[in-house]
Design a protein around this motif. Structure first.
Motif, PDB file in Angstrom:
ATOM      1  N   ASP A  69       0.803  -1.223   0.000  1.00  0.00           N
ATOM      2  CA  ASP A  69       0.000   0.000   0.000  1.00  0.00           C
ATOM      3  C   ASP A  69       0.837   1.275   0.000  1.00  0.00           C
ATOM      4  O   ASP A  69       0.453   2.276   0.606  1.00  0.00           O
ATOM      5  N   ALA A  70       1.962   1.233  -0.705  1.00  0.00           N
ATOM      6  CA  ALA A  70       2.799   2.435  -0.798  1.00  0.00           C
ATOM      7  C   ALA A  70       2.065   3.493  -1.619  1.00  0.00           C
ATOM      8  O   ALA A  70       1.399   3.161  -2.607  1.00  0.00           O
ATOM      9  N   PRO A  71       2.171   4.753  -1.236  1.00  0.00           N
ATOM     10  CA  PRO A  71       1.531   5.815  -2.015  1.00  0.00           C
ATOM     11  C   PRO A  71       2.101   5.857  -3.436  1.00  0.00           C
ATOM     12  O   PRO A  71       3.232   5.448  -3.665  1.00  0.00           O
ATOM     13  N   THR A  72       1.315   6.379  -4.364  1.00  0.00           N
ATOM     14  CA  THR A  72       1.728   6.457  -5.760  1.00  0.00           C
ATOM     15  C   THR A  72       3.047   7.202  -5.909  1.00  0.00           C
ATOM     16  O   THR A  72       3.880   6.835  -6.731  1.00  0.00           O
ATOM     17  N   ASP A 102      11.613 -18.177   1.060  1.00  0.00           N
ATOM     18  CA  ASP A 102      11.203 -19.029   2.171  1.00  0.00           C
ATOM     19  C   ASP A 102      10.413 -18.229   3.205  1.00  0.00           C
ATOM     20  O   ASP A 102       9.614 -18.790   3.951  1.00  0.00           O
ATOM     21  N   LEU A 103      10.660 -16.926   3.228  1.00  0.00           N
ATOM     22  CA  LEU A 103       9.971 -16.045   4.164  1.00  0.00           C
ATOM     23  C   LEU A 103       9.668 -14.738   3.447  1.00  0.00           C
ATOM     24  O   LEU A 103      10.545 -14.155   2.811  1.00  0.00           O
ATOM     25  N   VAL A 104       8.425 -14.295   3.521  1.00  0.00           N
ATOM     26  CA  VAL A 104       8.026 -13.018   2.936  1.00  0.00           C
ATOM     27  C   VAL A 104       7.569 -12.114   4.083  1.00  0.00           C
ATOM     28  O   VAL A 104       6.638 -12.455   4.816  1.00  0.00           O
ATOM     29  N   ALA A 105       8.263 -10.992   4.228  1.00  0.00           N
ATOM     30  CA  ALA A 105       7.909  -9.993   5.240  1.00  0.00           C
ATOM     31  C   ALA A 105       7.339  -8.788   4.506  1.00  0.00           C
ATOM     32  O   ALA A 105       8.013  -8.187   3.667  1.00  0.00           O
ATOM     33  N   THR A 106       6.100  -8.446   4.810  1.00  0.00           N
ATOM     34  CA  THR A 106       5.423  -7.345   4.141  1.00  0.00           C
ATOM     35  C   THR A 106       5.246  -6.196   5.128  1.00  0.00           C
ATOM     36  O   THR A 106       4.626  -6.361   6.174  1.00  0.00           O
ATOM     37  N   VAL A 107       5.803  -5.053   4.767  1.00  0.00           N
ATOM     38  CA  VAL A 107       5.748  -3.865   5.619  1.00  0.00           C
ATOM     39  C   VAL A 107       4.633  -2.954   5.117  1.00  0.00           C
ATOM     40  O   VAL A 107       4.528  -2.695   3.917  1.00  0.00           O
ATOM     41  N   ASP A 108       3.817  -2.465   6.029  1.00  0.00           N
ATOM     42  CA  ASP A 108       2.759  -1.514   5.681  1.00  0.00           C
ATOM     43  C   ASP A 108       3.405  -0.171   5.375  1.00  0.00           C
ATOM     44  O   ASP A 108       3.986   0.468   6.247  1.00  0.00           O
ATOM     45  N   ALA A 109       3.343   0.248   4.100  1.00  0.00           N
ATOM     46  CA  ALA A 109       3.954   1.504   3.670  1.00  0.00           C
ATOM     47  C   ALA A 109       2.909   2.549   3.334  1.00  0.00           C
ATOM     48  O   ALA A 109       3.194   3.514   2.635  1.00  0.00           O
ATOM     49  N   SER A 110       1.693   2.387   3.837  1.00  0.00           N
ATOM     50  CA  SER A 110       0.615   3.319   3.498  1.00  0.00           C
ATOM     51  C   SER A 110       0.860   4.718   4.050  1.00  0.00           C
ATOM     52  O   SER A 110       0.368   5.694   3.498  1.00  0.00           O
ATOM     53  N   ASN A 111       1.607   4.821   5.145  1.00  0.00           N
ATOM     54  CA  ASN A 111       1.935   6.127   5.717  1.00  0.00           C
ATOM     55  C   ASN A 111       3.438   6.150   6.000  1.00  0.00           C
ATOM     56  O   ASN A 111       3.871   5.920   7.130  1.00  0.00           O
ATOM     57  N   PRO A 112       4.248   6.418   4.971  1.00  0.00           N
ATOM     58  CA  PRO A 112       5.697   6.346   5.138  1.00  0.00           C
ATOM     59  C   PRO A 112       6.247   7.298   6.192  1.00  0.00           C
ATOM     60  O   PRO A 112       7.184   6.949   6.901  1.00  0.00           O
ATOM     61  N   ALA A 113       5.663   8.479   6.322  1.00  0.00           N
ATOM     62  CA  ALA A 113       6.153   9.433   7.324  1.00  0.00           C
ATOM     63  C   ALA A 113       5.963   8.888   8.735  1.00  0.00           C
ATOM     64  O   ALA A 113       6.867   8.974   9.568  1.00  0.00           O
ATOM     65  N   GLN A 114       4.813   8.303   9.000  1.00  0.00           N
ATOM     66  CA  GLN A 114       4.554   7.731  10.317  1.00  0.00           C
ATOM     67  C   GLN A 114       5.459   6.525  10.567  1.00  0.00           C
ATOM     68  O   GLN A 114       5.990   6.362  11.659  1.00  0.00           O
ATOM     69  N   THR A 115       5.648   5.693   9.550  1.00  0.00           N
ATOM     70  CA  THR A 115       6.510   4.522   9.689  1.00  0.00           C
ATOM     71  C   THR A 115       7.943   4.946   9.993  1.00  0.00           C
ATOM     72  O   THR A 115       8.590   4.392  10.886  1.00  0.00           O
ATOM     73  N   LEU A 116       8.439   5.951   9.272  1.00  0.00           N
ATOM     74  CA  LEU A 116       9.796   6.446   9.499  1.00  0.00           C
ATOM     75  C   LEU A 116       9.930   7.074  10.882  1.00  0.00           C
ATOM     76  O   LEU A 116      10.901   6.826  11.591  1.00  0.00           O
ATOM     77  N   ALA A 117       8.946   7.860  11.289  1.00  0.00           N
ATOM     78  CA  ALA A 117       8.990   8.482  12.614  1.00  0.00           C
ATOM     79  C   ALA A 117       8.978   7.432  13.717  1.00  0.00           C
ATOM     80  O   ALA A 117       9.712   7.545  14.701  1.00  0.00           O
ATOM     81  N   SER A 118       8.185   6.390  13.539  1.00  0.00           N
ATOM     82  CA  SER A 118       8.147   5.303  14.527  1.00  0.00           C
ATOM     83  C   SER A 118       9.482   4.579  14.590  1.00  0.00           C
ATOM     84  O   SER A 118       9.967   4.233  15.665  1.00  0.00           O
ATOM     85  N   ALA A 119      10.077   4.347  13.420  1.00  0.00           N
ATOM     86  CA  ALA A 119      11.370   3.652  13.376  1.00  0.00           C
ATOM     87  C   ALA A 119      12.457   4.480  14.054  1.00  0.00           C
ATOM     88  O   ALA A 119      13.272   3.945  14.814  1.00  0.00           O
ATOM     89  N   VAL A 120      12.454   5.786  13.805  1.00  0.00           N
ATOM     90  CA  VAL A 120      13.438   6.666  14.436  1.00  0.00           C
ATOM     91  C   VAL A 120      13.238   6.676  15.947  1.00  0.00           C
ATOM     92  O   VAL A 120      14.205   6.735  16.711  1.00  0.00           O
TER      93      VAL A 120
END
Length: 158
Positions: A69-72, A102-120
């Motif tokens: 769900d990454a933004p366009t 063997d393993l697929v990890a799917t990251v929710d990228a619908s709100n990249p700014a929030q994801t980056l802020a959470s990671a930081v």
């Protein structure tokens, strides 16, 4: 018709970005960023002997990281990154046969700014995992227990 009105009309009709051209750019970015990202992750893994020990038992297995769900506007990013676990317990970036994982990890990228802020802030992003349960458990352990503070690494001359 003035030049600025012509440009505005074209932008409204076709969009502000040429997404077809962005596809070629995506492949180039992936070829540049992915190996460096693998090196960065390997640097963190190598700093903790228990981390490489946990991954050694999964030598030869492939892990695919996908963005969902990454933004366009982010369509230029590669849709997935595949790595193979080496016998040394590190990761090797793969360019071939990326469909087999063997393993697929799917990251929710619908709100990249929030994801980056959470990671930081030190919070783990939401990740859906499918595939090898033992590998998933060890990858989850690594995400929870490794020191991912890269700013300290950069100051030390990484």
């Amino acid at each position: 018709m003035t030049f600025s009105s012509l440009c505005g009309a074209v932008a409204r009709r076709t969009g502000a970005y040429n997404l077809t051209m962005m596809s070629a750019f995506s492949h180039t970015v992936g070829a540049i960023v992915a190996p460096r990202l693998a090196l960065l992750v390997n640097h963190v893994l190598a700093s903790e002997p228990v981390a490489v020990q946990r991954l050694r038992s999964h030598a030869g297995k492939r892990i695919c990281l996908q963005l969902r769900d990454a933004p366009t506007l982010m369509s230029w990013l590669p849709s997935g990154l595949t790595v193979t676990v080496t016998a040394a317990g590190l990761l090797e970036w793969r360019t071939d046969d990326t469909d087999r994982a063997d393993l697929v990890a799917t990251v929710d990228a619908s709100n990249p700014a929030q994801t980056l802020a959470s990671a930081v802030a030190g919070h783990r992003p939401r990740v859906e995992v499918a595939g090898d349960a033992a590998l998933a458990a060890d990858v989850s352990w690594l995400l929870d227990h490794l020191r991912w503070l890269l700013s300290a690494e950069a100051q030390e001359g990484f």
